[in-house]
Design an enzyme around this catalytic site. Sequence first.
Site, PDB file in Angstrom:
ATOM      1  N   ASP A  11       0.872  -1.178   0.000  1.00  0.00           N
ATOM      2  CA  ASP A  11       0.000   0.000   0.000  1.00  0.00           C
ATOM      3  C   ASP A  11       0.910   1.229   0.000  1.00  0.00           C
ATOM      4  OD1 ASP A  11      -1.621   2.138   0.447  1.00  0.00           O
ATOM      5  OD2 ASP A  11      -2.668   1.255   2.165  1.00  0.00           O
TER       6      ASP A  11
ATOM      7  N   ASN B  16       3.139   4.456 -11.616  1.00  0.00           N
ATOM      8  CA  ASN B  16       1.834   4.556 -12.292  1.00  0.00           C
ATOM      9  C   ASN B  16       0.673   4.666 -11.308  1.00  0.00           C
ATOM     10  OD1 ASN B  16      -0.282   3.777 -14.496  1.00  0.00           O
ATOM     11  ND2 ASN B  16      -0.456   2.202 -12.911  1.00  0.00           N
TER      12      ASN B  16
ATOM     13  N   TYR C 261      -6.555  16.665  -7.702  1.00  0.00           N
ATOM     14  CA  TYR C 261      -5.980  15.726  -8.668  1.00  0.00           C
ATOM     15  C   TYR C 261      -5.111  16.460  -9.697  1.00  0.00           C
ATOM     16  CZ  TYR C 261      -5.517  12.249 -12.344  1.00  0.00           C
ATOM     17  OH  TYR C 261      -4.991  11.397 -13.290  1.00  0.00           O
TER      18      TYR C 261
ATOM     19  N   LYS D  19      -0.977  16.216 -10.359  1.00  0.00           N
ATOM     20  CA  LYS D  19      -0.367  15.869 -11.637  1.00  0.00           C
ATOM     21  C   LYS D  19       0.525  17.010 -12.156  1.00  0.00           C
ATOM     22  CE  LYS D  19      -1.938  11.697 -11.805  1.00  0.00           C
ATOM     23  NZ  LYS D  19      -1.033  10.543 -11.660  1.00  0.00           N
TER      24      LYS D  19
ATOM     25  N   VAL E 104      -8.805   7.526 -20.409  1.00  0.00           N
ATOM     26  CA  VAL E 104      -8.550   6.106 -20.647  1.00  0.00           C
ATOM     27  C   VAL E 104      -9.601   5.328 -19.846  1.00  0.00           C
ATOM     28  CG1 VAL E 104      -6.843   4.249 -20.504  1.00  0.00           C
ATOM     29  CG2 VAL E 104      -6.064   6.615 -20.773  1.00  0.00           C
TER      30      VAL E 104
HETATM   31  N1  NAP Z   1      -7.730   6.531 -16.648  1.00  0.00           N
HETATM   32  C1  NAP Z   1      -7.565   7.792 -17.014  1.00  0.00           C
HETATM   33  O1  NAP Z   1      -8.421   8.409 -17.678  1.00  0.00           O
HETATM   34  C2  NAP Z   1      -6.272   8.504 -16.644  1.00  0.00           C
HETATM   35  C3  NAP Z   1      -5.995   9.718 -17.289  1.00  0.00           C
HETATM   36  C4  NAP Z   1      -4.830  10.383 -16.972  1.00  0.00           C
HETATM   37  C5  NAP Z   1      -3.949   9.850 -16.055  1.00  0.00           C
HETATM   38  N2  NAP Z   1      -4.255   8.676 -15.435  1.00  0.00           N
HETATM   39  C6  NAP Z   1      -3.285   8.178 -14.455  1.00  0.00           C
HETATM   40  O2  NAP Z   1      -2.889   6.876 -14.821  1.00  0.00           O
HETATM   41  C7  NAP Z   1      -2.492   6.141 -13.669  1.00  0.00           C
HETATM   42  C8  NAP Z   1      -3.176   4.786 -13.663  1.00  0.00           C
HETATM   43  O3  NAP Z   1      -4.572   5.012 -13.601  1.00  0.00           O
HETATM   44  P1  NAP Z   1      -5.638   3.980 -14.177  1.00  0.00           P
HETATM   45  O4  NAP Z   1      -6.510   4.747 -15.068  1.00  0.00           O
HETATM   46  O5  NAP Z   1      -4.982   2.753 -14.664  1.00  0.00           O
HETATM   47  O6  NAP Z   1      -6.456   3.704 -12.829  1.00  0.00           O
HETATM   48  P2  NAP Z   1      -7.002   2.334 -12.168  1.00  0.00           P
HETATM   49  O7  NAP Z   1      -7.543   1.438 -13.196  1.00  0.00           O
HETATM   50  O8  NAP Z   1      -7.894   2.795 -11.064  1.00  0.00           O
HETATM   51  O9  NAP Z   1      -5.682   1.685 -11.558  1.00  0.00           O
HETATM   52  C9  NAP Z   1      -5.016   2.289 -10.484  1.00  0.00           C
HETATM   53  C10 NAP Z   1      -3.944   1.367  -9.957  1.00  0.00           C
HETATM   54  O10 NAP Z   1      -3.320   2.003  -8.842  1.00  0.00           O
HETATM   55  C11 NAP Z   1      -3.293   1.076  -7.753  1.00  0.00           C
HETATM   56  N3  NAP Z   1      -3.342   1.748  -6.470  1.00  0.00           N
HETATM   57  C12 NAP Z   1      -4.312   2.581  -6.007  1.00  0.00           C
HETATM   58  N4  NAP Z   1      -4.051   2.939  -4.739  1.00  0.00           N
HETATM   59  C13 NAP Z   1      -2.893   2.315  -4.394  1.00  0.00           C
HETATM   60  C14 NAP Z   1      -2.118   2.270  -3.216  1.00  0.00           C
HETATM   61  N5  NAP Z   1      -2.500   2.933  -2.099  1.00  0.00           N
HETATM   62  N6  NAP Z   1      -0.992   1.526  -3.187  1.00  0.00           N
HETATM   63  C15 NAP Z   1      -0.620   0.828  -4.305  1.00  0.00           C
HETATM   64  N7  NAP Z   1      -1.307   0.826  -5.450  1.00  0.00           N
HETATM   65  C16 NAP Z   1      -2.438   1.556  -5.491  1.00  0.00           C
HETATM   66  C17 NAP Z   1      -4.526   0.206  -7.971  1.00  0.00           C
HETATM   67  O11 NAP Z   1      -4.335  -1.066  -7.353  1.00  0.00           O
HETATM   68  P3  NAP Z   1      -4.959  -1.528  -5.954  1.00  0.00           P
HETATM   69  O12 NAP Z   1      -6.318  -0.894  -5.831  1.00  0.00           O
HETATM   70  O13 NAP Z   1      -4.982  -3.012  -6.094  1.00  0.00           O
HETATM   71  O14 NAP Z   1      -3.984  -1.065  -4.911  1.00  0.00           O
HETATM   72  C18 NAP Z   1      -4.515   0.038  -9.479  1.00  0.00           C
HETATM   73  O15 NAP Z   1      -3.647  -0.996  -9.847  1.00  0.00           O
HETATM   74  C19 NAP Z   1      -2.842   7.032 -12.473  1.00  0.00           C
HETATM   75  O16 NAP Z   1      -1.682   7.690 -12.012  1.00  0.00           O
HETATM   76  C20 NAP Z   1      -3.837   8.029 -13.051  1.00  0.00           C
HETATM   77  O17 NAP Z   1      -3.822   9.257 -12.350  1.00  0.00           O
HETATM   78  C21 NAP Z   1      -5.391   7.987 -15.717  1.00  0.00           C
END
Ligand code: NAP
Length: 258
Positions: free
Chosen positions: A59, A86, A151, A155, A184
């Site tokens: 975590d 990530n 947020y 970033k 995404v």
């Molecule tokens: N999706 C979008 O539209 C978007 C756009 C721009 C940027 N991003 C960025 O891309 C990155 C990945 O996002 P995503 O879209 O793939 O989101 P996601 O599907 O919600 O995945 C987030 C990941 O982060 C992990 N995580 C969350 N809290 C955590 C913690 N306390 N310790 C360790 N791991 C943790 C989650 O795993 P667990 O819950 O199992 O811990 C999961 O594997 C993020 O930094 C997000 O800000 C996303």
Amino acid sequence: MPTYPFGRALVTGASAGIGESFARLLASAGVPVVVVARRYDRLVALASEFENIEVLQADLQSEIGIDAVIRRLNDSDKPIDLLVNNAGFGTSGTFDAIDPQRTTQEIALNVNALVRLTHAAINVFSPRARGYVLNVSSVAAFQAGPTLAVYAATKAFVTSFTEAVHEENRKRGIHISALHPGFVPTEFQSVSSAKDSTSNIPGFMWLKPERVAHAGLVAVARNKAISVPSILYKSLVVVTKIFPRGAMRRIAGSIIAD
Ligand SMILES: NC(=O)c1ccc[n+]([C@@H]2O[C@H](COP(=O)([O-])OP(=O)(O)OC[C@H]3O[C@@H](n4cnc5c(N)ncnc54)[C@H](OP(=O)(O)O)[C@@H]3O)[C@@H](O)[C@H]2O)c1
């Protein structure tokens, strides 16, 4: 099948979304990967599909979790040369209405964990004069985000921090890049309570997680400080730079108010 120049990678937030795509792309390309997240069962299921995935449950909102990942980065038996920061999440809604405990956790993960792991990785890579750090930011970094205030600010921090550290390490053989995805479709929208506000986003604005992850890996391999996948989002970022800051802020605020 893409090829990457990395020897072994560690990807945080690999149990879902873009992080899982990073892990799949790397493992499929023959790069061993340490996958980090809280949901152990998800990580184990992912690892069972490959022969080169190592699971590390942590975590990253906690010091114990950050320390466990730093220990793994320092393990010279199976050296890591690519860190992908990530893991991250957002909080959406007007700032005053958001639980302050949630925003504290958001800053802990998006900012504190990323800074600590980047520091540890650079110190591991420095004596080798070789290594890669990819920090996942967002196009939200380029523009103040009404209803995504914390947020977008986390970033903006990630981008500013990564650019500075990129420059410090440019001549030391260590590549450091910031990746800026647009929309995404992942668990991000539900975790960040942004499902309603993104339900009207047209299909062409959504990027596939694999495409975003591949763009990030190519960018850090080439030592690009800033990567923005897709022409659409590249163009939008240019617009935020051309328009006066106040005008962009008003436009962003009025979209929310409508
Ligand atoms: N999706 C979008 O539209 C978007 C756009 C721009 C940027 N991003 C960025 O891309 C990155 C990945 O996002 P995503 O879209 O793939 O989101 P996601 O599907 O919600 O995945 C987030 C990941 O982060 C992990 N995580 C969350 N809290 C955590 C913690 N306390 N310790 C360790 N791991 C943790 C989650 O795993 P667990 O819950 O199992 O811990 C999961 O594997 C993020 O930094 C997000 O800000 C996303």
